[in-house]
Enzyme design. Structure first.
Site, mmCIF file in Angstrom:
data_model
loop_
_atom_site.group_PDB
_atom_site.id
_atom_site.type_symbol
_atom_site.label_atom_id
_atom_site.label_comp_id
_atom_site.label_asym_id
_atom_site.label_seq_id
_atom_site.Cartn_x
_atom_site.Cartn_y
_atom_site.Cartn_z
ATOM 1 N N HIS A 72 44.670 78.662 72.255
ATOM 2 C CA HIS A 72 43.292 77.911 72.296
ATOM 3 C C HIS A 72 43.490 76.575 72.437
ATOM 4 C CE1 HIS A 72 38.819 77.322 71.779
ATOM 5 N NE2 HIS A 72 39.194 77.135 70.419
ATOM 6 N N HIS A 96 41.177 70.497 66.580
ATOM 7 C CA HIS A 96 39.621 70.728 66.368
ATOM 8 C C HIS A 96 39.370 72.023 65.383
ATOM 9 C CE1 HIS A 96 40.222 73.687 69.642
ATOM 10 N NE2 HIS A 96 38.988 74.299 68.902
ATOM 11 N N GLU A 100 38.826 73.701 59.733
ATOM 12 C CA GLU A 100 38.032 74.973 59.294
ATOM 13 C C GLU A 100 38.972 76.299 59.038
ATOM 14 O OE1 GLU A 100 34.812 77.974 61.643
ATOM 15 O OE2 GLU A 100 35.588 75.896 62.208
ATOM 16 N N ASP A 101 40.200 76.205 59.768
ATOM 17 C CA ASP A 101 41.025 77.278 59.539
ATOM 18 C C ASP A 101 42.152 77.404 58.674
ATOM 19 O OD1 ASP A 101 39.388 78.711 61.420
ATOM 20 O OD2 ASP A 101 40.548 78.380 63.093
ATOM 21 N N ASP A 284 18.933 78.445 100.568
ATOM 22 C CA ASP A 284 19.826 77.352 100.262
ATOM 23 C C ASP A 284 20.795 77.613 99.070
ATOM 24 O OD1 ASP A 284 17.501 77.323 98.788
ATOM 25 O OD2 ASP A 284 17.650 75.159 98.281
#
Length: 762
Positions: A72, A96, A100-101, A284
């Site tokens: 990921h 990122h 948190e993890d 369209d």
């Protein structure tokens, strides 16, 4: 501090390293072995160290799909690299989820990768380690934090969008209810954010993936429809493109590209829904895009297109002269093609095309020579005024649900473009009025607005503005907002500024009400010391207020609930518990918060008596209609002179004062009676609510009461022109605690100004 060694990562076959990362790692290690620094430190060393750091920390972690978790971050970093992100962005893509993890702290990230990477990672990190009262509150705080970080550095939201896009690509591995929840949030927040930032390639894919999980049947139907007509559509597009290319070459216009572009599924579906048409009636579903070298050639190309094909009236849009708020620029026109069917033609320069595809990221991917890749959005950047407004409005919104509704409304809002008398363009939500315009210019202009001129004519303040209107505001020194404005303003900024003005004008009254509510909950002993303590200031900040006084005013106004304030105070006292001796006593004087309960009522000891009132067993009695006592409140019995027996009053009821002492009977509630089923299920209470007068306010209050399963046996509304309205309700509640819970829910509503219980004769 966690350290990692430069080992070659071994990944399973279904999670291979992208070529760019393999090249980066190889170059980094070869040069490291030679003892020389990497040739491009910003694009090699930082990125490689971030990957190795994330690889080591995520080892052993698996995704719901069964693949290693590191796949990921690799995918997110690759998306950011494709957008032209710099080394700090790509490093943040790898890191990122670290905070948190894992047990890594932001301080450790800064020590290893610098403050820039830390800010990006912190801006994306969810608030998973804080306690919230509801999922809505958690979601609201997540977005508050993200937008604040985004104001300092727009790269934060680009990293978050890349994270969300890859999560959406792999959403099939989650449970259906979680799929729908994530897809709904993506559709309501992240796809509009990508649109606001102009990142078209992210926006289209996020919308289609959300559509796939929210409307699976409609999604499959659209896929089938588009597939069936693809061959015919492509042949028509190729014919139109060939004709245009030939005509442009004859006219001497140098063309970069002429190509056909299919529209994404969700865009076609929305058009079908909006126009109430079947797929075969939508012409369209694809467009021809013409890319030229400069702006002059755009308009020359438009003339050639209209000469080669018949233009359809009313279907021309000039987004070059009036760019969209996300800086999108292009000429759009719809013409009748070679086969007599309408077809859209888009004309733009190569630079405009890059902005349309990459939005704000075009700064990084296609920066001019000598330009900085660390382009940041600040509150002074006029091209992102919508972000500045979001940040201004969020400081005024304390209620999580209202904050989320305003965020969604602002992101989705379609724009109308009007002009100031000096010719400056102002973009507003469609349906906006001169009042919205006034507050967009400046808060004080809105607060002193007394009238408006549109195209030189004086018009009512509730007049909807149209594209191209020239608007000027008439102000008066002694003017002030009218509560009637709330019935027709459409922008969140104007609405919240009006409310803020009204709250400030009643600030002292709101503070006094909030102080009384909190003092009643916690008790008087040590209350003043508690309000001056460090935990009280911490609690105020956690409730998004800058001071304790602001917190009390918000509590009195109903922006924040009593339960939330008490809980935040408890958390703040625990946070300060490492202090010892006198410092502990100062943090929680008299042990107020240790003894505080969530409801102000205290239960009496249980008894086996069958009577709901203790002290008058077997005697005729009734509840006094003047004060309507509730279980949990102190009561007193008064012997009636007639044949109605003993009247049960609330202690302190004015009608009890003249009663002689020999006719007063000490009584109390039987706490055990509720278990035996003898207590009446509900008791009547009369309340009066002062509200901002607007359409639907009574309906909203009754809806809240219905959610609490409160029966309303009476409702009466009194309105006064240009002033607040009064609503009197007759409620049926179980006891005093139930009434307080009901009051807290009503006070949370933004339009509620005052709320009190009535006695007979009021």
């Amino acid at each position: 501090m966690i350290m990692t060694s430069a080992v070659t990562p071994v990944l399973p076959a279904d999670c291979t390293l992208p070529n760019w990362l393999e090249t980066c790692l190889l170059s980094h290690r070869v040069e490291g072995e030679r003892g020389t620094p990497p040739t491009d430190k910003s694009n090699s060393e930082l990125v490689c160290r971030a990957f190795e750091f994330a690889y080591a920390l995520h080892q052993g972690q698996m995704r719901a799909s069964g693949e290693p978790y590191i796949c990921h971050p690799i995918a997110v970093a690759s998306l950011l690299r494709d957008l032209g992100g710099d080394s700090a962005m790509i490093a943040a893509g790898f890191l990122h989820d670290i905070v948190e993890d894992t047990d890594v702290t932001p301080e450790e990230i800064e020590a290893q990768f610098g403050g820039e990477v830390r800010r990006l990672v912190e801006g994306v990190t969810k608030l998973s380690k804080f306690n919230f009262q509801s999922k809505t509150e958690r979601q609201a705080e997540n977005f508050r934090r993200m937008f604040l970080a985004m104001a300092q550095d727009a790269r934060v939201i680009v990293v978050k969008l890349a994270d969300r896009l890859h999560n959406m690509r792999t959403l099939e591995h989650l449970k259906p209810e979680k799929q729908r929840r994530i897809a709904q949030e993506t559709s309501e927040i992240f796809a509009p954010l990508a649109n606001r930032l102009g990142i078209g390639r992210f926006k289209w894919e996020l919308e289609d993936l959300s559509f796939k999980y929210l409307e699976p049947d409609a999604y499959r139907h659209m896929q089938d429809c588009v597939s069936e007509k693809r061959t015919d559509r492509e042949s028509r597009l190729q014919l139109v493109a060939a004709t245009l290319r030939e005509r442009l070459e004859e006219a001497g216009v140098k063309v970069v590209e002429v190509s056909g572009r299919p529209k994404h599924l969700y865009g076609i579906y929305r058009k079908m829904e909006r126009q109430q048409k079947a797929f075969h009636e939508i012409f369209d579903v694809a467009a021809v895009r013409v890319i030229v070298h400069n702006k002059d050639e755009c308009y020359r190309t438009l003339a050639i297109v209209h000469d080669a094909f018949r233009p359809i009236p009313g279907r021309f849009k000039d987004y070059i002269g009036l760019p969209k708020p996300n800086r999108y620029q292009s000429l759009h026109t719809v013409v009748l093609g070679n086969h007599g069917r309408p077809i859209e033609v888009q004309i733009r320069t190569l630079e405009m095309h890059h902005v349309a595809e990459y939005g704000i990221a075009a700064h990084w991917k296609y920066k001019e020579s000598g330009g900085s890749s660390n382009t940041q959005v600040t509150t002074d950047d006029e091209k992102f005024t919508w972000l500045r407004q979001l940040l201004e409005w969020q400081s005024d919104l304390k209620d999580a649900r209202e904050f989320m509704e305003d965020i969604k409304g602002n992101l989705f809002a379609e724009d109308v473009y009007v002009f100031t008398p000096d010719g400056d363009v102002v973009s507003l939500a469609r349906g906006a009025t001169p009042v919205d315009f006034a507050y967009r210019i400046h808060t004080e202009v809105g607060n002193h607005c007394a009238g408006s001129r549109v195209n030189g004519r004086i018009v009512p303040l509730d007049t909807p503005l149209q594209n191209g209107d020239i608007v000027s505001i008439i102000t008066q020194k002694n003017g002030h907002p009218s509560l009637d404005w709330l019935n027709y303003v459409v922008t969140a900024g104007a609405r919240n500024r009006i409310r803020q003005w009204y709250k400030r004008s009643h600030r002292d009254e709101n503070m006094a009400r909030g102080r009384d509510m909190l003092e009643k909950e916690l008790g008087k002993n040590g209350f003043e010391s508690l309000l001056k303590s460090a935990p009280a200031q911490t609690a105020a900040e956690r409730c998004n207020y800058s001071s304790v006084e602001d917190l009390l005013a918000g509590l009195g106004y109903g922006e924040v609930t009593l339960n939330l304030v008490v809980n935040r105070l408890r958390e703040a006292v625990k946070l300060h518990q490492p202090l010892t001796g006198s410092e502990v006593a100062q943090s929680d004087p008299e042990g107020l918060l240790a003894e505080a309960v969530t409801s102000p009522s205290r239960s009496h000891s249980s008894t086996s008596s069958d009577s709901p009132i203790l002290g008058i067993e077997g005697l005729l009695h009734h509840m006094a209609g003047c004060c309507h006592p509730l279980p949990g409140e102190p009561i007193i019995g008064a012997v009636s002179l007639g044949s109605r027996g003993i009247a049960i009053h609330r202690q302190g009821c004015p009608n009890v004062e003249p009663v002689p002492g020999d006719r007063l009977v000490p009584v109390s509630w039987n706490a055990g009676d509720s278990k035996n089923g003898h207590r009446p299920p509900t008791y009547p209470v009369q309340v009066r609510i002062e509200v901002i007068d607007r359409v639907g306010v009574l309906k909203d209050i009754l809806s809240h009461l219905s959610d609490l399963q409160i029966n309303v046996h009476k409702a009466q509304v009194k309105t006064f022109p240009g002033q607040t309205a009064e609503i009197e309700l007759g409620l049926d509640v179980r006891d005093h605690a139930h009434l307080e819970q009901t009051f807290n829910q009503i006070r949370k509503m933004t339009d509620v100004l005052k709320l009190r219980r009535l006695s007979q004769g009021e």
